[in-house]
Design an enzyme around this catalytic site. Structure first.
Site, mmCIF file in Angstrom:
data_model
loop_
_atom_site.group_PDB
_atom_site.id
_atom_site.type_symbol
_atom_site.label_atom_id
_atom_site.label_comp_id
_atom_site.label_asym_id
_atom_site.label_seq_id
_atom_site.Cartn_x
_atom_site.Cartn_y
_atom_site.Cartn_z
ATOM 1 N N ASP A 74 0.834 -1.207 0.000
ATOM 2 C CA ASP A 74 0.000 0.000 0.000
ATOM 3 C C ASP A 74 0.867 1.255 0.000
ATOM 4 O O ASP A 74 0.585 2.223 -0.716
ATOM 5 C CB ASP A 74 -0.917 0.004 1.221
ATOM 6 C CG ASP A 74 -2.011 -1.051 1.130
ATOM 7 O OD1 ASP A 74 -2.216 -1.593 0.027
ATOM 8 O OD2 ASP A 74 -2.647 -1.324 2.165
ATOM 9 N N GLU A 116 -2.207 -2.298 -9.374
ATOM 10 C CA GLU A 116 -0.953 -1.548 -9.464
ATOM 11 C C GLU A 116 -0.832 -0.821 -10.802
ATOM 12 O O GLU A 116 0.267 -0.471 -11.235
ATOM 13 C CB GLU A 116 0.244 -2.485 -9.262
ATOM 14 C CG GLU A 116 0.428 -3.547 -10.334
ATOM 15 C CD GLU A 116 -0.288 -4.859 -10.034
ATOM 16 O OE1 GLU A 116 0.176 -5.899 -10.521
ATOM 17 O OE2 GLU A 116 -1.311 -4.830 -9.310
#
Length: 351
Positions: free
Chosen positions: A249, A275
């Protein structure tokens, strides 16, 4: 008495209107409180001052006294914006009274009354009280000041036909206005929160998938040249497996901030999912040079998590949009990204 009550309800309507518009126009600055920036408190004071001036215009004479509900915007200004707000409101209120009556004895009396109210706000601002309690104190104190000011200046029968309704409507209307203000403020803050959650990715702070595609569609519909970069974080699953999801994260947030900081002024960055990020440029320059620069800056911007420096790179598929639909442009950029991945990552390919 019917005419008096009618004018008071007009006064309440004026306060509602000005207060509602003020909170709506300042919705991005909520909550308004005594600790808000000076500019916010001044603007709120100006708005309540405008309400007070309109109330003065819609007031009526009883003997030598001008009767209206100016104490309510003064109390709202003091409770929300503190001494600064009530100073601005007081100033506008006096200007309105002077414009209507000139330099009269009643104006001087109003000046003294408002001065005492301002002193009260300075004193109460030093106490740690809930806003509702402060508002109650201002409303009660202001009404008592009005009572003392008009004592001896109006005929006795006016107390039953005018001032008893005045005090009743002041307290009832005052609390109705405060309740409405709280409801509007809460509604606008919740609306802003839900809007933000619907359009902003909480992890990265970038526009989420929905908002990104909306903005991409706007660029496509403009008919102007544009370029699309599909950006993918390299070996992200491996980073998650090695350092944990908290590190993953933090890495996505780091990449997002790096991309946003290095996005050309005529473009925007959004999180497409996982991502993967999208960058859209509206004023197209050298696409290859821009893509290579982004790859380099991500590689050279250090990312540390709990004292460990973790290398981060991205692969980019970029393409220049022609007259074809956005879906075709995206497929071409995505195919270029696949080539960049297959060729070893940490690079950009133009499709």
């Amino acid at each position: 008495m019917g005419q008096v009550i009618n004018i008071f309800f007009i006064n309440i309507s004026i306060i509602y209107l000005v207060l509602s518009l003020t909170l709506y126009l300042m919705r991005q600055l909520l909550p308004i409180q005594t600790g808000s920036p000076y500019a916010v408190r001044i603007w709120f004071g100006l708005a309540m001052g405008l309400a007070a001036v309109l109330l003065t215009v819609n007031s009526f004479q009883v003997g030598e006294a001008r009767v209206d509900l100016r104490i309510i915007p003064l109390a709202l200004s003091a409770a929300y914006a503190g001494p600064i707000g009530v100073t601005v409101t007081t100033g506008l209120t006096l200007l309105g009274r002077f414009a209507l009556d000139g330099m009269t004895e009643q104006f001087v009396s109003s000046f003294g009354t408002l001065g005492l109210f301002l002193v009260l706000s300075l004193g109460l601002s030093r106490l740690v009280l809930r806003r509702g309690h402060l508002y109650s104190a201002y409303l009660v104190f202001g009404t008592v000041l009005v009572l003392f000011r008009i004592a001896g200046n109006v005929p006795m029968h006016a107390f039953t036909t005018v001032f008893l309704p005045y005090f009743a409507i002041t307290f009832l209307g005052g609390w109705m206005c405060y309740w409405v203000a709280k409801q509007i403020e809460t509604h606008l803050r919740m609306f802003r929160l839900h809007t933000q959650r619907a359009t902003i990715d909480e992890l990265t702070g970038l526009p989420n998938r929905y908002m990104t595609l909306e903005r991409l569609n706007e660029v496509e519909m403009s008919g102007l040249p544009w370029a699309l970069f599909v950006i993918d974080v390299d070996r992200f699953k491996q980073l998650n497996d090695t350092y944990g999801h908290r590190a993953g994260d933090a890495a996505l947030h780091h990449i997002a901030q790096t991309l946003q900081a290095n996005c050309p002024p005529d473009g925007f960055v959004g999180r497409y999912g996982g991502e993967e990020f999208l960058m859209v440029l509206e004023d197209v320059g050298d696409v290859r040079s821009i893509a290579d620069d982004i790859v380099t800056v991500v590689r050279d911007t250090p990312f540390s998590f709990e004292g460990t420096t973790i290398p981060m790179t991205v692969s980019i598929g970029a393409t220049l949009a022609g007259a074809e639909p956005g879906t075709v442009v995206f497929e071409r950029a995505d195919a270029a990204l696949y080539q960049a991945k297959m060729n070893g990552r940490d690079q950009a390919k133009i499709g």
